[in-house]
Design a protein around this motif. Sequence first.
Motif, mmCIF file in Angstrom:
data_model
loop_
_atom_site.group_PDB
_atom_site.id
_atom_site.type_symbol
_atom_site.label_atom_id
_atom_site.label_comp_id
_atom_site.label_asym_id
_atom_site.label_seq_id
_atom_site.Cartn_x
_atom_site.Cartn_y
_atom_site.Cartn_z
ATOM 1 N N ARG A 149 37.854 40.006 37.325
ATOM 2 C CA ARG A 149 38.772 38.936 36.922
ATOM 3 C C ARG A 149 40.027 39.511 36.273
ATOM 4 N N CYS A 150 41.081 38.718 36.352
ATOM 5 C CA CYS A 150 42.355 39.087 35.733
ATOM 6 C C CYS A 150 42.163 39.203 34.221
ATOM 7 N N ALA A 151 42.718 40.255 33.621
ATOM 8 C CA ALA A 151 42.577 40.474 32.180
ATOM 9 C C ALA A 151 43.395 39.479 31.370
ATOM 10 N N LEU A 152 44.378 38.820 31.988
ATOM 11 C CA LEU A 152 45.257 37.920 31.258
ATOM 12 C C LEU A 152 44.732 36.480 31.252
ATOM 13 N N CYS A 153 44.488 35.908 32.434
ATOM 14 C CA CYS A 153 44.037 34.513 32.483
ATOM 15 C C CYS A 153 42.523 34.371 32.418
ATOM 16 N N GLN A 154 41.791 35.450 32.733
ATOM 17 C CA GLN A 154 40.325 35.439 32.715
ATOM 18 C C GLN A 154 39.726 34.444 33.702
ATOM 19 N N MET A 155 40.504 34.015 34.696
ATOM 20 C CA MET A 155 40.015 33.019 35.647
ATOM 21 C C MET A 155 40.095 33.506 37.079
ATOM 22 N N ARG A 156 41.278 33.951 37.486
ATOM 23 C CA ARG A 156 41.503 34.309 38.885
ATOM 24 C C ARG A 156 41.096 35.761 39.155
ATOM 25 N N ALA A 157 40.813 36.038 40.424
ATOM 26 C CA ALA A 157 40.437 37.397 40.824
ATOM 27 C C ALA A 157 41.650 38.316 40.746
ATOM 28 N N ALA A 158 41.439 39.503 40.210
ATOM 29 C CA ALA A 158 42.523 40.486 40.119
ATOM 30 C C ALA A 158 42.794 41.091 41.487
ATOM 31 N N TYR A 159 44.046 41.488 41.698
ATOM 32 C CA TYR A 159 44.357 42.117 42.989
ATOM 33 C C TYR A 159 45.102 43.434 42.830
ATOM 34 N N ARG A 160 45.440 43.809 41.613
ATOM 35 C CA ARG A 160 46.011 45.123 41.353
ATOM 36 C C ARG A 160 45.931 45.415 39.862
ATOM 37 N N TRP A 161 46.480 46.579 39.456
ATOM 38 C CA TRP A 161 46.431 46.998 38.054
ATOM 39 C C TRP A 161 47.825 46.967 37.442
ATOM 40 N N TYR A 162 47.857 46.785 36.117
ATOM 41 C CA TYR A 162 49.126 46.886 35.391
ATOM 42 C C TYR A 162 48.871 47.607 34.074
ATOM 43 N N ARG A 163 49.936 48.097 33.460
ATOM 44 C CA ARG A 163 49.804 48.800 32.186
ATOM 45 C C ARG A 163 50.312 47.913 31.055
ATOM 46 N N ASP A 164 49.487 47.789 30.024
ATOM 47 C CA ASP A 164 49.877 46.982 28.872
ATOM 48 C C ASP A 164 50.763 47.813 27.940
ATOM 49 N N PRO A 165 51.282 47.236 26.835
ATOM 50 C CA PRO A 165 52.154 47.990 25.931
ATOM 51 C C PRO A 165 51.516 49.249 25.356
ATOM 52 N N ASP A 166 50.174 49.300 25.294
ATOM 53 C CA ASP A 166 49.485 50.493 24.794
ATOM 54 C C ASP A 166 49.162 51.480 25.907
ATOM 55 N N ASN A 167 49.722 51.224 27.095
ATOM 56 C CA ASN A 167 49.563 52.098 28.264
ATOM 57 C C ASN A 167 48.145 52.077 28.833
ATOM 58 N N ASN A 168 47.389 51.018 28.537
ATOM 59 C CA ASN A 168 46.074 50.865 29.144
ATOM 60 C C ASN A 168 46.220 50.210 30.513
ATOM 61 N N GLU A 169 45.417 50.663 31.475
ATOM 62 C CA GLU A 169 45.464 50.097 32.825
ATOM 63 C C GLU A 169 44.480 48.946 32.918
ATOM 64 N N LEU A 170 44.994 47.738 33.221
ATOM 65 C CA LEU A 170 44.170 46.532 33.235
ATOM 66 C C LEU A 170 44.357 45.769 34.541
ATOM 67 N N PRO A 171 43.327 45.020 34.974
ATOM 68 C CA PRO A 171 43.439 44.236 36.219
ATOM 69 C C PRO A 171 44.290 42.985 36.004
ATOM 70 N N ILE A 172 45.011 42.579 37.045
ATOM 71 C CA ILE A 172 45.866 41.402 36.946
ATOM 72 C C ILE A 172 45.869 40.657 38.276
ATOM 73 N N CYS A 173 45.942 39.324 38.216
ATOM 74 C CA CYS A 173 45.996 38.521 39.436
ATOM 75 C C CYS A 173 47.448 38.330 39.871
ATOM 76 N N GLU A 174 47.638 37.795 41.064
ATOM 77 C CA GLU A 174 48.986 37.646 41.616
ATOM 78 C C GLU A 174 49.829 36.666 40.802
ATOM 79 N N VAL A 175 49.210 35.563 40.362
ATOM 80 C CA VAL A 175 49.953 34.547 39.609
ATOM 81 C C VAL A 175 50.423 35.107 38.275
ATOM 82 N N CYS A 176 49.523 35.753 37.534
ATOM 83 C CA CYS A 176 49.893 36.303 36.226
ATOM 84 C C CYS A 176 50.911 37.429 36.358
ATOM 85 N N GLU A 177 50.794 38.223 37.424
ATOM 86 C CA GLU A 177 51.781 39.289 37.617
ATOM 87 C C GLU A 177 53.166 38.711 37.855
#
Length: 424
Positions: A149-177
């Motif tokens: 699941r997307c790390a931001l909305c916790q609802m939709r399926a993630a489809y790629r990774w993004y880096r947060d301000p602390d440089n951690n790699e987290l999953p994200i869905c298309e809508v949230c991205e």
Amino acid sequence: ITQATSSDIASAEVGLVLVAGQRIKQYVFDTPGLNEIRGGSTLLDEAEKAIQRRVSEEIGPEVILRAGGSTVLFIAPANDALEDWPSRLRRAFFAETKAAFPAAASIRVGIEMLAERFETAVGRAFQTMSDDRAHAQLPRFVTYPFETRCALCQMRAAYRWYRDPDNNELPICEVCELKRERGRRERPDKILDVLVDLGITDYDHPDVELDALGVRGVKRKEWLAEDLENLAHQSARRKLIGVVYGDGNNFGAVQIKMNDLALNLQWAARVEHTTRAAVALSLAQATQKAAQLYGWEADAQPLLAKLPFQVLALGGDDLSLFAWGPVAVYFAAEFTRLTDLELQVSNQDPNQPRPDLTFSLGTLLTDEKTPVRKSVQFAEKELLKWAKQAVKARGLKCGTVAMLYAEKADKVPADLKIYREEMY
């Protein structure tokens, strides 16, 4: 029309087309991050502007009667293409936002009714759109148990990774991205609208110094807050965030009596510009006053690291925003003062009294860790409702503010009525 007789014009028909975003808060606030919230709000604005461009290109800009608050109303030819407009507009809305829920409708209306009974015609369009909303199919996002699941909305399926301000790699869905990227880009949004209304800059120059507001930085990415915590002054002992929701009183009652098309449009424009100007001026003064609490003076070195507010919605007589706690308090007081001055009745016919036009604001002050959905829901559904009820119950002729301080999330009352009875 210039070659037609008066009877021909009276019997002629045109199309009236309406599209409006539904469940806007659900779309904007399904993630807690300020970038995503800002991006969701910006995407709704872009969807509205894209529809305006399409209508302007295919028919003409003069047919657009209303545009604002994720709603567009326009005149179209009463031909076979009229029936296609609702589905086209829904697709355009989805194309821009990926997940927002629009409703749309088109009706045929006589020119005579449109010109002389405008609000009646518009009422028919809104009723037809309500029927469309009731039967509309919501966007569906299926997430299987084995999908991340997307790390931001916790609802939709993630489809790629993004880096947060602390440089951690987290999953994200298309809508949230999409929302996140829109929120971070240097492009026109409601913050820029406020700065333009203040005369600080123009739409071609989003990078601007905000020394006059007591804010440091020479570029947008330097003074634009990345999260709610950054709205507060860096040395503030408690990072209080204010959620403000505002709505006008009696504006609809005045407009519904304006059956003249031109007068109706003129009134809508006046309300829009009055609200925008009052919001901009009030935010500027509130920001300056909040900075002065920490020793800032005009013409001195800027004190605040980030611009301490984020406008979420501003259209017609509706507004909503986040702000650092002191800024939210000063804003509420100044906004109601300015709008009371602008909208007060001077001379009127005693036989046809005009309802008093005022604004009511619901303002919740809480810490930055309170879930956004909870604070927004409480400010609008409880506090704003309380402020508006005070106008009716007491016959007040001035703006009202219902404000509550909740130290943290678990201090936000579950039931405001019971809370009031116990506390007051």
